[in-house]
Design a protein around this motif. Structure first.
Motif, PDB file in Angstrom:
ATOM      1  N   VAL A   6       4.691   7.929   2.461  1.00 31.23           N
ATOM      2  CA  VAL A   6       3.332   7.583   2.045  1.00 31.23           C
ATOM      3  C   VAL A   6       2.811   8.667   1.109  1.00 31.23           C
ATOM      4  O   VAL A   6       2.847   9.846   1.435  1.00 31.23           O
ATOM      5  CB  VAL A   6       2.383   7.486   3.263  1.00 31.23           C
ATOM      6  N   PHE A  49      -2.182   6.387  -1.992  1.00 25.54           N
ATOM      7  CA  PHE A  49      -3.637   6.491  -1.853  1.00 25.54           C
ATOM      8  C   PHE A  49      -4.211   7.582  -2.729  1.00 25.54           C
ATOM      9  O   PHE A  49      -3.552   8.570  -3.020  1.00 25.54           O
ATOM     10  CB  PHE A  49      -4.001   6.829  -0.395  1.00 25.54           C
ATOM     11  N   LEU A  65      -0.160  10.474  -0.985  1.00 24.10           N
ATOM     12  CA  LEU A  65      -1.607  10.656  -1.053  1.00 24.10           C
ATOM     13  C   LEU A  65      -1.909  11.579  -2.218  1.00 24.10           C
ATOM     14  O   LEU A  65      -1.378  12.682  -2.307  1.00 24.10           O
ATOM     15  CB  LEU A  65      -2.120  11.274   0.258  1.00 24.10           C
ATOM     16  N   GLU A  68      -0.522  16.201  -4.898  1.00 23.56           N
ATOM     17  CA  GLU A  68       0.035  14.970  -4.342  1.00 23.56           C
ATOM     18  C   GLU A  68       0.817  15.319  -3.099  1.00 23.56           C
ATOM     19  O   GLU A  68       1.710  16.152  -3.135  1.00 23.56           O
ATOM     20  CB  GLU A  68       0.943  14.284  -5.361  1.00 23.56           C
ATOM     21  N   ILE A  69       0.461  14.667  -2.013  1.00 28.39           N
ATOM     22  CA  ILE A  69       1.143  14.952  -0.755  1.00 28.39           C
ATOM     23  C   ILE A  69       1.931  13.726  -0.358  1.00 28.39           C
ATOM     24  O   ILE A  69       1.407  12.608  -0.382  1.00 28.39           O
ATOM     25  CB  ILE A  69       0.108  15.273   0.346  1.00 28.39           C
ATOM     26  N   GLU A  70       3.179  13.934  -0.007  1.00 28.83           N
ATOM     27  CA  GLU A  70       3.982  12.793   0.435  1.00 28.83           C
ATOM     28  C   GLU A  70       4.524  13.062   1.823  1.00 28.83           C
ATOM     29  O   GLU A  70       5.087  14.115   2.094  1.00 28.83           O
ATOM     30  CB  GLU A  70       5.150  12.568  -0.522  1.00 28.83           C
ATOM     31  N   GLU A  71       4.292  12.101   2.691  1.00 26.05           N
ATOM     32  CA  GLU A  71       4.737  12.284   4.060  1.00 26.05           C
ATOM     33  C   GLU A  71       5.272  10.969   4.563  1.00 26.05           C
ATOM     34  O   GLU A  71       4.553   9.971   4.539  1.00 26.05           O
ATOM     35  CB  GLU A  71       3.533  12.710   4.907  1.00 26.05           C
ATOM     36  N   ARG A  72       6.529  10.972   4.981  1.00 18.03           N
ATOM     37  CA  ARG A  72       7.169   9.749   5.487  1.00 18.03           C
ATOM     38  C   ARG A  72       6.987   8.574   4.533  1.00 18.03           C
ATOM     39  O   ARG A  72       6.678   7.465   4.941  1.00 18.03           O
ATOM     40  CB  ARG A  72       6.618   9.359   6.869  1.00 18.03           C
ATOM     41  N   SER A 111       0.826  -1.212   0.000  1.00 15.77           N
ATOM     42  CA  SER A 111       0.000   0.000   0.000  1.00 15.77           C
ATOM     43  C   SER A 111       0.849   1.246   0.000  1.00 15.77           C
ATOM     44  O   SER A 111       0.512   2.223  -0.657  1.00 15.77           O
ATOM     45  CB  SER A 111      -0.888   0.055   1.239  1.00 15.77           C
ATOM     46  N   VAL A 112       1.944   1.196   0.734  1.00 16.92           N
ATOM     47  CA  VAL A 112       2.809   2.373   0.771  1.00 16.92           C
ATOM     48  C   VAL A 112       3.352   2.639  -0.624  1.00 16.92           C
ATOM     49  O   VAL A 112       3.371   3.772  -1.091  1.00 16.92           O
ATOM     50  CB  VAL A 112       3.973   2.164   1.768  1.00 16.92           C
ATOM     51  N   LYS A 113       3.739   1.539  -1.298  1.00 20.53           N
ATOM     52  CA  LYS A 113       4.273   1.715  -2.647  1.00 20.53           C
ATOM     53  C   LYS A 113       3.210   2.288  -3.569  1.00 20.53           C
ATOM     54  O   LYS A 113       3.473   3.123  -4.418  1.00 20.53           O
ATOM     55  CB  LYS A 113       4.715   0.364  -3.205  1.00 20.53           C
TER      56      LYS A 113
END
Lengths: 363, 339
Positions: free
Chosen positions: A96, A39, A98, A90-94, A34-36
């Motif tokens: 992940v 979302f 989204l 697109e938001i990327e955090e740690r 899922s991380v790859k």
């Protein structure tokens, strides 16, 4: 170092206990995938102009989704109908990712006569469902993009004594198509007591009119206490009364997001001042549930209604309301050929009549 | 355009089409909480895993499955009450068990293929297996096409097929080639060398090399396939696996004392073959591959690759099992009401 070695080393307490098979690691495998994958989430915001929708969205995701915004004057607004404006970020955090799409609906409730202001909104929601149905029925399903609306924040004005007729009508029109989360906007115009009273009033009216808003799932009995408590608090605070701001104000020696008034500072992220943090927590922790309810309930409803109606399904051929006598795919050659001839005939017929709506074909 | 009835989702880019990374955000949003929720849900829902074992009698299929899952999920043909004689045709038998570990529940279904390769004339003995695999895809497809379909479609599709090669030390036999060639196209095959304690380490290495050559020479696709590697990290991991298949395995359910520990092993006069000792055999590697690292991937490949291939064939060729019927100008999907 192979994955297997990595796992033997760090991830488990004593993995080689007798009887340990290792499929308890399955959730980790799913997690990694899922991380790859990341979302996708689509959030729709509906409410009259000036209720702070855009500010709230910017506050929620700590971005500026609308950097060059021009607020139109009244004269321009008179002629406008409801628009649909979608922005994706697109938001990327740690690690992940989204992919967040926010669908704004400027013009809602602005006209003098708001009689029909939400048909565009409903068409948009249906169009996303239709498009997904089309993609899902296609041959190449590897990269289906999910643009279905997973959640709709409906902004209620803090002025007044509860829901307005338009609020009721709108929510009833969409509650079977999308998860509705009612939000009391600009909550800093209310005292604490007024806020509680308004919340209760709104909940009563929602009940009275049979409006189905999104219900947070109860925490399971085996969750940890913190999570259960959090769920309890969230459930008790609906509808969330929020304040949004993109400005940093100096208060009590530190910089906070807030609104500066002569009589004090309203801190956006202070749970005693408003429910902003609760709204954000609810959205993030239940993002997956919101997606699931959209997929399993709203989309499936749309799909079965659509298929029952019959008629043309884009370029993927026809949907025939079949009687149980027909066994679809395992039809013996003759019957299938006959059916395909029937379809070709119908297509010709439809082309002659001009493309009408699907009236339900009788087979 | 007014109203957006023709809009196909969000317009490309938007005011901000780029990617916002952690440090660019004005604070911390907390997206990983989504993952926690996801994990909770997947654990609650439980998992299904369907594994098929194919090979002649006596190659230790049931023992291996029992060893893999440390439970008696499969009845051994050498057990005292086992009365069935060699059946005239290949009969597939499915047995399901629910096993649990650390709060994770798995419904494991083992599909056995007694009779495979046991006859004098084994011509076409792969057909019942092919039929079974395709039937599960068909079942799933039918459910997917229903007007009122179930929330969670029951998944009986075969996620993994372990093919047992006898430890002859020579080459693949014709039956092995024929079977794997056909099944490799529709299901993930994991070939293993059964009862590998009859091979020395040198013999084992040579045998494996020959098998790998044979597989390539015959165009046989085994798991993990190169085309399904999603990224460089995965490719690296899978390359290591591809260079060591087929795994030489030994299975047992007996325990013995070795150096003060209880280990699973086969006791002989000349020593104890420790099943979980990677210096003795590759059982642990197989277990790690199947269960600890690639279980989810096996399911995904079955769903995203094999099932989709089946579906496309079915929807475009009419009766796909017998070949194309009519040249259709478009895809005709027949949805149907529940009955």
């Amino acid at each position: 170092m192979s994955q297997a070695d990595k796992m033997k080393q760090g991830q488990f307490t004593n993995p080689e206990t007798p009887g340990y098979v290792g499929f308890a690691n399955l959730p980790n495998q799913v997690h990694r995938k899922s991380v790859k994958k990341g979302f996708e989430f689509t959030l729709m915001v509906v409410g009259e102009s000036g209720l702070g929708k855009s500010t709230l969205i910017n506050s929620l995701f700590l971005t500026d989704l609308y950097p060059e915004r021009i607020i139109p004057g009244a004269a321009e607004k008179i002629e406008r109908t409801v628009q649909i404006e979608a922005s994706t970020v697109e938001i990327e955090e740690r690690g992940v990712k989204l992919r967040l799409t926010v669908v704004d609906t400027p013009g809602y409730g602005d006209a003098i006569n708001s009689q029909d202001c939400f048909s565009t909104i409903i068409s948009y929601i249906d169009d996303q469902f239709e498009r997904y149905l089309h993609d899902e029925s296609g041959l190449n399903r590897r990269h289906i993009v999910d643009n279905r609306v997973h959640c709709c924040f409906y902004f209620i004005s803090p002025l007044g004594h509860g829901l307005k007729p338009l609020d009721v009508q709108f929510m009833k029109a969409i509650h079977n198509k999308v998860n509705v989360v009612p939000v009391i906007a600009k909550a800093d115009t209310l005292t604490l007591r007024e806020r509680e009273r308004l919340k209760r009033r709104i909940l009563d009216e929602i009940d009275e009119h049979g409006i189905k808003i999104y219900h947070l799932p109860d925490a399971e009995s085996d969750e940890d206490e913190d999570f259960k408590e959090q769920t309890r608090i969230l459930k008790a605070s609906i509808p969330f009364a929020v304040v949004g701001s993109n400005q940093q104000i100096e208060a009590k020696g530190k910089k906070v997001r807030g609104r500066l008034y002569p009589w004090g500072v309203v801190e956006v992220e202070n749970p005693e001042h408003n429910d902003f943090l609760k709204l954000r927590t609810m959205l993030i922790t239940h993002m997956q549930d919101l997606q699931e309810v959209t997929q399993d309930l709203h989309y499936e409803n749309f799909r079965s209604e659509r298929l029952k109606r019959g008629g043309r399904l884009s370029s993927h051929g026809y949907v025939l309301p079949l009687s149980p006598a027909y066994v679809p795919l395992l039809l013996p050659c003759v019957q299938l050929r006959r059916m395909q001839e029937m379809i070709a005939k119908m297509q010709l017929q439809m082309q002659k009549q001009g493309d009408g709506e699907g009236d339900g074909h009788h087979v | 355009d007014l109203g957006g009835t023709e809009t196909r989702g969000p317009p490309p880019g938007g005011p901000q089409g780029g990617v916002l990374r952690g440090p660019d955000l004005l604070g911390y949003v907390g997206i990983e909480a989504v993952l926690d929720q996801m994990r909770r849900k997947t654990m609650k829902a439980g998992f299904e895993f369907n594994i098929m074992v194919v090979g002649q009698s006596g190659l230790g299929k049931s023992t291996l499955v029992n060893t893999l899952f440390k439970s008696k999920v499969s009845r051994k043909s050498c057990s005292p009450n086992y009365e069935e004689k060699i059946s005239k045709t290949v009969q597939l038998q499915s047995v399901s068990h629910v096993i649990e570990e650390k709060g994770v529940r798995m419904k494991l279904t083992v599909i056995d293929t007694p009779g495979f390769g046991d006859q004098i004339n084994n011509d076409r003995c792969w057909e019942p297996v092919l039929k079974h695999v395709n039937e599960q895809y068909e079942k799933y497809l039918k459910e997917e096409l229903r007007v009122n379909r179930q929330r969670k479609i029951p998944d009986t599709r075969v996620h993994c097929c372990i093919y047992f090669l006898p430890a002859s030390g020579h080459w693949l036999r014709p039956i092995d080639v024929e079977f794997m060639k056909r099944l490799g196209k529709i299901v993930s095959i994991v070939p293993v060398i059964a009862k590998a304690d009859t091979l020395t380490l040198e013999e084992r290495t040579e045998f494996k090399q020959r098998i790998r050559q044979d597989l390539v020479a015959n165009g046989i696709q085994v798991y993990p396939q190169k085309e399904n590697d999603e990224d460089a990290e995965e490719r690296l991991l899978n390359n290591t696996i591809r260079e060591s298949i087929p795994f030489a395995v030994v299975g047992t359910d007996r325990e013995h004392q070795v150096n003060g520990h209880r280990v699973l092993g086969r006791k002989t006069k000349w020593g104890i073959v420790e099943v979980e000792n990677v210096a003795h055999c590759e059982f642990a590697n197989l277990r790690d591959l199947l269960i600890r690292s690639h279980l989810e991937d096996l399911k995904q490949v079955t769903h995203d690759v094999h099932y989709e291939t089946y579906r496309v064939q079915r929807l475009t060729a009419g009766d796909g099992l017998k070949g194309p019927l009519v040249n259709t100008p478009f895809l005709s999907i027949l949805y149907y009401e529940s009955y």
